[in-house]
Design a protein around this motif. Sequence first.
Motif, PDB file in Angstrom:
ATOM      1  N   SER A 119       0.835  -1.208   0.000  1.00 52.76           N
ATOM      2  CA  SER A 119       0.000   0.000   0.000  1.00 52.76           C
ATOM      3  C   SER A 119       0.871   1.259   0.000  1.00 52.76           C
ATOM      4  CB  SER A 119      -0.908   0.006   1.232  1.00 52.76           C
ATOM      5  OG  SER A 119      -0.162   0.330   2.392  1.00 52.76           O
ATOM      6  N   ARG A 120       0.268   2.342  -0.518  1.00 52.34           N
ATOM      7  CA  ARG A 120       0.937   3.640  -0.479  1.00 52.34           C
ATOM      8  C   ARG A 120       0.453   4.466   0.711  1.00 52.34           C
ATOM      9  NH1 ARG A 120       3.360   4.307  -5.461  1.00 52.34           N
ATOM     10  NH2 ARG A 120       2.547   2.973  -7.119  1.00 52.34           N
ATOM     11  N   VAL A 121      -0.712   4.086   1.242  1.00 49.41           N
ATOM     12  CA  VAL A 121      -1.285   4.839   2.362  1.00 49.41           C
ATOM     13  C   VAL A 121      -1.127   4.026   3.648  1.00 49.41           C
ATOM     14  CG1 VAL A 121      -2.946   5.971   0.846  1.00 49.41           C
ATOM     15  CG2 VAL A 121      -3.585   3.834   2.013  1.00 49.41           C
ATOM     16  N   SER A 122      -1.339   4.691   4.771  1.00 47.02           N
ATOM     17  CA  SER A 122      -1.245   4.034   6.086  1.00 47.02           C
ATOM     18  C   SER A 122      -2.636   3.903   6.692  1.00 47.02           C
ATOM     19  CB  SER A 122      -0.345   4.865   7.021  1.00 47.02           C
ATOM     20  OG  SER A 122       0.980   4.882   6.527  1.00 47.02           O
ATOM     21  N   ARG A 123      -2.886   2.734   7.273  1.00 43.31           N
ATOM     22  CA  ARG A 123      -4.149   2.479   7.965  1.00 43.31           C
ATOM     23  C   ARG A 123      -3.843   1.632   9.189  1.00 43.31           C
ATOM     24  NH1 ARG A 123      -8.525   1.186   3.095  1.00 43.31           N
ATOM     25  NH2 ARG A 123      -8.226   3.163   1.987  1.00 43.31           N
ATOM     26  N   TRP A 170      11.914   4.461   9.230  1.00 48.87           N
ATOM     27  CA  TRP A 170      11.240   3.365   9.949  1.00 48.87           C
ATOM     28  C   TRP A 170      10.014   2.971   9.123  1.00 48.87           C
ATOM     29  CZ3 TRP A 170      12.960   0.419  13.806  1.00 48.87           C
ATOM     30  CH2 TRP A 170      12.075  -0.447  14.440  1.00 48.87           C
ATOM     31  N   ASN A 171      10.254   2.409   7.969  1.00 48.50           N
ATOM     32  CA  ASN A 171       9.167   2.010   7.084  1.00 48.50           C
ATOM     33  C   ASN A 171       8.570   0.700   7.598  1.00 48.50           C
ATOM     34  OD1 ASN A 171       9.521   4.216   5.493  1.00 48.50           O
ATOM     35  ND2 ASN A 171      10.401   3.128   3.737  1.00 48.50           N
ATOM     36  N   ALA A 172       7.303   0.801   8.004  1.00 48.17           N
ATOM     37  CA  ALA A 172       6.642  -0.336   8.654  1.00 48.17           C
ATOM     38  C   ALA A 172       5.403  -0.740   7.854  1.00 48.17           C
ATOM     39  CB  ALA A 172       6.256   0.038  10.080  1.00 48.17           C
ATOM     40  N   PHE A 173       5.197  -2.065   7.743  1.00 51.48           N
ATOM     41  CA  PHE A 173       4.116  -2.595   6.892  1.00 51.48           C
ATOM     42  C   PHE A 173       3.417  -3.721   7.656  1.00 51.48           C
ATOM     43  CE2 PHE A 173       7.551  -0.937   4.379  1.00 51.48           C
ATOM     44  CZ  PHE A 173       6.941  -0.178   3.402  1.00 51.48           C
ATOM     45  N   TRP A 174       2.109  -3.567   7.858  1.00 49.13           N
ATOM     46  CA  TRP A 174       1.338  -4.618   8.518  1.00 49.13           C
ATOM     47  C   TRP A 174       1.342  -5.897   7.682  1.00 49.13           C
ATOM     48  CZ3 TRP A 174       0.626  -3.644  13.303  1.00 49.13           C
ATOM     49  CH2 TRP A 174       0.119  -2.434  13.796  1.00 49.13           C
ATOM     50  N   ILE A 175       1.416  -7.017   8.384  1.00 53.13           N
ATOM     51  CA  ILE A 175       1.190  -8.318   7.753  1.00 53.13           C
ATOM     52  C   ILE A 175       0.058  -9.007   8.527  1.00 53.13           C
ATOM     53  CG2 ILE A 175       3.513  -8.567   6.816  1.00 53.13           C
ATOM     54  CD1 ILE A 175       4.212 -10.350   9.199  1.00 53.13           C
ATOM     55  N   ASP A 219      -4.008  -0.355  16.554  1.00 54.60           N
ATOM     56  CA  ASP A 219      -4.622   0.881  16.080  1.00 54.60           C
ATOM     57  C   ASP A 219      -3.593   1.865  15.531  1.00 54.60           C
ATOM     58  OD1 ASP A 219      -3.407   1.471  18.450  1.00 54.60           O
ATOM     59  OD2 ASP A 219      -5.165   2.402  19.391  1.00 54.60           O
ATOM     60  N   MET A 220      -2.368   1.487  15.478  1.00 51.25           N
ATOM     61  CA  MET A 220      -1.352   2.353  14.860  1.00 51.25           C
ATOM     62  C   MET A 220      -1.529   2.326  13.342  1.00 51.25           C
ATOM     63  SD  MET A 220       2.064   1.701  17.152  1.00 51.25           S
ATOM     64  CE  MET A 220       2.891   3.113  16.426  1.00 51.25           C
TER      65      MET A 220
END
Length: 290
Positions: free
Chosen positions: A163-167, A204-209, A269-270
């Motif tokens: 994704s390009r956006v954060s949720r 600090w590029n973070a990506f949910w899995i 919720d981050m």
Amino acid sequence: MPSSGSPAGSDRMFCRLVDEEDQLDHSPDVQLNAHPLTLLMTRGPVRYRIATICLTTMCGILLISIIAISAHYKGKAAGGAAAQDVDAMSATISKLQQEKAELQSELAARAAATGGGRHTGLADVEVKESGPKTVAPTMRVAPTPILCPMEWFLFNGSCYYISRVSRDWPESKSYCESKGAHLAIVITAEEQTFLWDQLPRGHWNAFWIGITDGHTEDKWIWVDGTPLITGFWEEGEPNNHIDEDCGYIVKTQVLERVAVRSWYDAPCDMYRRFICEKEMGGARSTALPH
Ligand SMILES: [Ca+2]
Ligand SMILES: [Ca+2]
């Protein structure tokens, strides 16, 4: 001494024969070395001489004509055979060129159908030639290629989306499900490394899995309900430091960080970017991201 009988008659006969022979030999129309035809012409009546001359002339003309006609048709026949050979070779070349064009078109169509060759699994084509007129393509049929949507990329039978956006984690999960996918389920080190390589490096590029222990603390399960067997946690993680129940991957600017130690847990919720995954079935192959 004259012989008995009629010696006087015999002498006269002899003299007459000698005279006739002398007259013939000394005639101005007869030569000793004359050609037999000339001799015949000089001896016959005038009309026979004319007829003989005419026949001889006609024979000569006829002979010359036969020779000329024979030479003409011989050359024409040779030229015709050569022209037929050229026509046959031209037809063969045209046919081969047409078959070559058809094969190239088929290969181009297959390459286009597989994303311009970026995905593996192109059909291999072997062309066997047993003669100028027998070009028989032998196809080795490949599995149906996997096509990922735009901005999704392929690895080992799955399409992934970064994704390009954060949720937050629940919204990220819903977004993936709205696309017929799910938050990424990372099973092997190869898959983890591949995904890591696609991620942009940042502070600090973070990506949910798709992993959580929200149901039971420290019992990590994937979004499809299967339990985590092997994780790629950073040393000291997961630590549930501030009630952290969702997992994510980090790719920092620190080059010493490695793919197989890049997971963290954080509060669900981050807001973070996220990775979706959609299993496509079919052949397992690899491709670079769009
Ligand atoms: Ca937790
Ligand atoms: Ca943590």
